[in-house]
Design a protein around this motif. Structure first.
Motif, PDB file in Angstrom:
ATOM      1  N   UNK A  95       9.207   9.223   6.559  1.00  0.00           N
ATOM      2  CA  UNK A  95       8.550   9.088   7.848  1.00  0.00           C
ATOM      3  C   UNK A  95       7.037   8.969   7.683  1.00  0.00           C
ATOM      4  N   UNK A  96       6.453   8.133   8.523  1.00  0.00           N
ATOM      5  CA  UNK A  96       5.008   7.950   8.545  1.00  0.00           C
ATOM      6  C   UNK A  96       4.526   8.197   9.966  1.00  0.00           C
ATOM      7  N   UNK A  97       3.540   9.066  10.108  1.00  0.00           N
ATOM      8  CA  UNK A  97       2.986   9.374  11.430  1.00  0.00           C
ATOM      9  C   UNK A  97       1.534   8.916  11.494  1.00  0.00           C
ATOM     10  N   UNK A 192       0.323  -1.325   7.030  1.00  0.00           N
ATOM     11  CA  UNK A 192      -0.409  -0.071   6.923  1.00  0.00           C
ATOM     12  C   UNK A 192       0.538   1.121   6.835  1.00  0.00           C
ATOM     13  N   UNK A 193       1.703   1.034   7.472  1.00  0.00           N
ATOM     14  CA  UNK A 193       2.686   2.112   7.357  1.00  0.00           C
ATOM     15  C   UNK A 193       3.206   2.208   5.929  1.00  0.00           C
ATOM     16  N   UNK A 262      -4.003  -5.369   4.362  1.00  0.00           N
ATOM     17  CA  UNK A 262      -2.654  -5.057   4.836  1.00  0.00           C
ATOM     18  C   UNK A 262      -2.147  -6.205   5.700  1.00  0.00           C
ATOM     19  N   UNK A 263      -0.843  -6.274   5.850  1.00  0.00           N
ATOM     20  CA  UNK A 263      -0.230  -7.415   6.528  1.00  0.00           C
ATOM     21  C   UNK A 263      -0.453  -7.416   8.026  1.00  0.00           C
ATOM     22  N   UNK A 270       1.976  -2.795  14.738  1.00  0.00           N
ATOM     23  CA  UNK A 270       3.387  -3.175  14.635  1.00  0.00           C
ATOM     24  C   UNK A 270       3.581  -4.690  14.623  1.00  0.00           C
ATOM     25  N   UNK A 271       2.499  -5.434  14.731  1.00  0.00           N
ATOM     26  CA  UNK A 271       2.564  -6.896  14.777  1.00  0.00           C
ATOM     27  C   UNK A 271       2.115  -7.467  13.431  1.00  0.00           C
ATOM     28  N   UNK A 272       3.034  -8.134  12.731  1.00  0.00           N
ATOM     29  CA  UNK A 272       2.694  -8.785  11.457  1.00  0.00           C
ATOM     30  C   UNK A 272       2.687 -10.303  11.592  1.00  0.00           C
TER      31      UNK A 272
END
Length: 360
Positions: A95-97, A192-193, A262-263, A270-272
């Motif tokens: 998990x990533x917060x 980035x996540x 980062x992508x 959340x948009x790549x």
């Protein structure tokens, strides 16, 4: 031999001087070369010990000497097949917060090091580097700008986000052809996540190595924070010379040395989706960043057309679900900006750099 290495890695040793030394070494007896290499290996081992601070100012020259002797470390150079030799690290799912939400990520592979000069140059020297498939919509490959620090084992800088993506597409194609990548996989930039999970895991630590700062543990600007020793090399170093600062997943240089593209879009993580108007995320901090700037939570952003002397990139492996590439033609600025567009201070604030290089 270690004392000899100390003598050869004084802080005033320039890359030109080291190249001249390398030329002389090339004509020496093999026993002498091996003797020097043995001493260098002992010195590199010291970098992972508690007294590594004693070697801090010598790190640029240590990496340069390693370059002229031939850097044999896995994941730093080019393989026998002529393709970049990427040392992959397995990152377990977790998990990533961040960004006010928590996401669960599947496991993935990511490069141990940022892409080096030698690994990027293989792409630019390739006969198919201008292949339209890498550059989208028949947009021709732009003339590259050399890194300010051209040592083969240092991170490749002066690469914009668009060029980094082209490199990923080129490498995907060639690794698949060589059997080094499954057909349902692709090389890409991490989101980035993904970057945060690889750099820090899921335990909420402040830095890749833990929560407490350790003087000399990363290539950054400690003078910015009025630290007692005011350490600041003011340049990149060869990748992997700060092993005490490695991440739980075994990644090197996640704090300092160079920022990493980062992508995803900075304003919508959340948009790549691919376009040339959206700022892209940067993580990790660079050689000029303070302690706050190299914290794993620190974010920065940059125009996807900008090329900077402190920005590089690291690649990862993802399943082939590439974002849609609607019709667009990237436009690369011929101007060069020496910062990374807009900087954050590690505490949520940011300031513009004052430069319009590469912006539309």
């Amino acid at each position: 031999s270690e004392m000899c290495i100390r003598d050869r890695t004084n802080e005033d040793r320039s890359w030109t001087t080291m190249q001249a030394l390398g030329a002389r070494i090339a004509g020496a007896e093999p026993e002498l070369v091996q003797w020097l290499r043995s001493g260098l290996e002992l010195a590199l081992a010291r970098l992972g010990e508690p007294d590594a601070l004693d070697w801090y100012g010598r790190r640029p020259a240590l990496g340069d000497l390693l370059a002229v002797l031939g850097d044999r470390r896995a994941g730093v150079g080019v393989g026998a097949d002529g393709l970049p030799d990427i040392l992959w690290r397995e990152v377990s799912g977790g998990e990533v917060s961040q960004f006010g939400r928590t996401r669960s990520l599947a496991g993935f592979r990511i490069a141990c090091y940022p892409i080096t000069n030698s690994q990027y140059q293989v792409f630019r020297d390739a006969e198919d580097d201008a292949e339209p498939a890498w550059w989208f919509e028949n947009y021709g490959a732009p003339a590259p700008i050399d890194s300010d620090y051209t040592q083969p084992n240092r991170p490749r800088t002066r690469v914009c986000w668009l060029e980094a993506l082209a490199y990923c597409r080129w490498l995907t194609s060639h690794l698949k052809a060589a059997g080094g990548l499954a057909q349902d996989e692709q090389i890409t930039l991490p989101t980035e996540d993904q970057w945060l999970l690889a750099a820090a895991g899921s335990d909420g630590r402040r830095y890749p190595w833990g929560n407490d700062w350790e003087t000399g543990i990363a290539n950054c600007n400690e003078a910015e924070d009025a630290m007692p020793l005011a350490l600041n090399l003011r340049q990149t170093t060869a990748v992997g010379l700060y092993p005490r600062g490695d991440s739980p997943a075994g990644l090197a240089d996640c704090a300092g040395n160079v920022y990493e593209w980062c992508l995803n879009k900075y304003d919508d993580p959340d948009d790549t989706g691919i376009d040339t108007a959206s700022l892209r995320g940067l993580r990790g901090g660079g050689w000029g960043s303070g302690r706050g700037g190299v914290a794993v939570s620190a974010r920065n952003r940059n125009n996807p057309n900008n090329r900077n002397d402190n920005v590089g990139f690291r690649v990862c492996v993802a399943r082939s679900t590439s974002p849609s590439s609607s019709r667009w033609r990237p436009r690369l600025s011929t101007k060069v900006c020496n910062c990374a567009g807009v900087w954050g201070d590690g505490a949520g604030a940011s300031r513009p750099c004052g430069s319009t290089a590469g912006r539309r």
